[in-house]
Motif scaffolding. Structure first.
Motif, short mmCIF file in Angstrom:
data_model
loop_
_atom_site.label_atom_id
_atom_site.label_comp_id
_atom_site.label_asym_id
_atom_site.label_seq_id
_atom_site.Cartn_x
_atom_site.Cartn_y
_atom_site.Cartn_z
N LEU A 59 0.80 -1.22 0.00
CA LEU A 59 0.00 0.00 0.00
C LEU A 59 0.84 1.28 0.00
CD1 LEU A 59 -2.70 -1.05 2.64
CD2 LEU A 59 -2.91 -1.12 0.14
N GLY A 60 2.13 1.18 0.32
CA GLY A 60 2.95 2.38 0.43
C GLY A 60 2.54 3.26 1.59
N LEU A 61 2.06 2.63 2.69
CA LEU A 61 1.54 3.35 3.84
C LEU A 61 2.25 2.87 5.11
CD1 LEU A 61 -2.29 3.20 3.05
CD2 LEU A 61 -0.81 5.22 2.88
N PRO A 62 2.19 3.67 6.18
CA PRO A 62 2.77 3.23 7.46
C PRO A 62 1.93 2.12 8.09
CG PRO A 62 1.67 5.34 7.74
CD PRO A 62 1.67 5.06 6.27
N ASP A 63 2.58 1.30 8.90
CA ASP A 63 1.91 0.22 9.63
C ASP A 63 1.21 0.82 10.84
OD1 ASP A 63 1.15 -2.27 10.56
OD2 ASP A 63 3.08 -2.70 11.50
N ALA A 64 0.06 1.43 10.59
CA ALA A 64 -0.66 2.18 11.63
C ALA A 64 -2.14 1.86 11.61
CB ALA A 64 -0.43 3.67 11.45
#
Length: 297
Positions: A59-64
């Motif tokens: 996803l190109g996103l932080p693991d949050a």
């Protein structure tokens, strides 16, 4: 540890079987099909599908807490189907309440994982080596573990209970939770983010179930050798970040060459041989198929 130094026993068919044998299980973090296939051919006893790396790669996103169950179970299925090494898969918080946990366990097991990691963070969760994590009441996590154990169809599918209580509530509370999660039926215990070797030694001395050490370069826990971890009493060591940190550094080097010189013609960094990579991706089967079934006579 080189292959020649590994204990002399037959390759186990399951993670549960491997845990019954001596020696530390070192599991590299895999996050996409390239990393999974490279690691799968190297002789590891287990692979670890890292949530941080998978969310970043997919996803190109932080693991949050931004990835959904559907995002993650699809990655589990692809990696498990494309490899033969037992796969430990990050299941975050179970993606909701008790019914969600039940659904998640069934889905990850059906997808082919050997084990699932569930953590006691509030939703939305965060990476265990970043600030701002909060945990749910211990009793709520105990219920999640009981549901998880009930939902699996085989005891070969292992339940890993992770507590993130150390950072905000202290080691005593983390150990209290770890003991409760073991009592609730978790097969493996994961006390996240101890901050010294002394804390790691205390964890191993206190908990009577197999334990995971999370080795994150640049994280809160000291990165130790395999021999050190085994001597402390850990059974599994995961290295979730090593692969994607190495990959990012290698890509920056190679892409930097192209940016600076307009070409890769003079690049002297290490590159995976293209013919070998082609075989890694399964082109040999394609070639054999095309011989047997040509498009034209």
């Amino acid at each position: 540890m080189t292959a020649s130094l590994k204990p002399k026993f037959l390759k186990p068919k399951s993670l549960k079987q491997r845990l019954s044998q001596p020696g530390l299980i070192s599991a590299p973090g895999v996050f996409d099909m390239i990393s999974a296939k490279v690691a799968d051919g190297m002789g590891f006893d287990a692979l670890y599908m890292t949530g941080y790396g998978t969310v970043a790669s997919h996803l190109g996103l932080p693991d949050a807490g931004l990835a959904t169950y559907s995002d993650m179970v699809g990655r589990v299925r692809a990696i498990a189907r494309g490899t033969s090494t037992p796969l430990i898969a990050d299941g975050d918080t179970g993606y909701g309440g008790l019914l969600n946990v039940d659904f998640t366990i069934r889905g990850y097991e059906e997808a082919g994982a050997a084990a699932i990691q569930l953590e006691d963070q509030e939703f939305p969760k965060k990476c265990g080596h970043t600030p701002g994590r909060r945990v749910i009441p211990m009793a709520d996590m105990v219920r999640k573990i009981r549901v998880a154990c009930e939902a699996r169809s085989s005891s070969d599918f292992l339940i890993i209970a992770r507590t993130d209580a150390r950072t905000t509530l202290g080691l005593d509370e983390a150990l209290r939770r770890a003991d409760a999660y073991a009592e609730a039926g978790a097969d493996i215990i994961f006390v996240e983010s101890p901050e010294s070797e002394a804390e790691m030694e205390r964890i191993c001395r206190t908990i009577g179930k197999p334990l995971i050490a999370n080795m994150v370069e640049g994280g809160r826990t000291p990165v130790m050798t395999g021999a050190q971890l085994e001597s402390l009493g850990y059974r599994i060591a995961i290295f979730p970040a090593t692969g994607f940190l190495a990959m990012a550094a290698a890509l920056r080097s190679a892409y930097g060459e192209i940016l600076a010189k307009g070409s890769s013609a003079e690049y002297r960094g290490e590159l995976y041989p293209f013919p070998d990579f082609t075989r890694l991706m399964g082109f040999e089967r394609v070639w054999e198929f095309e011989k047997r079934h040509p498009e034209t006579e």
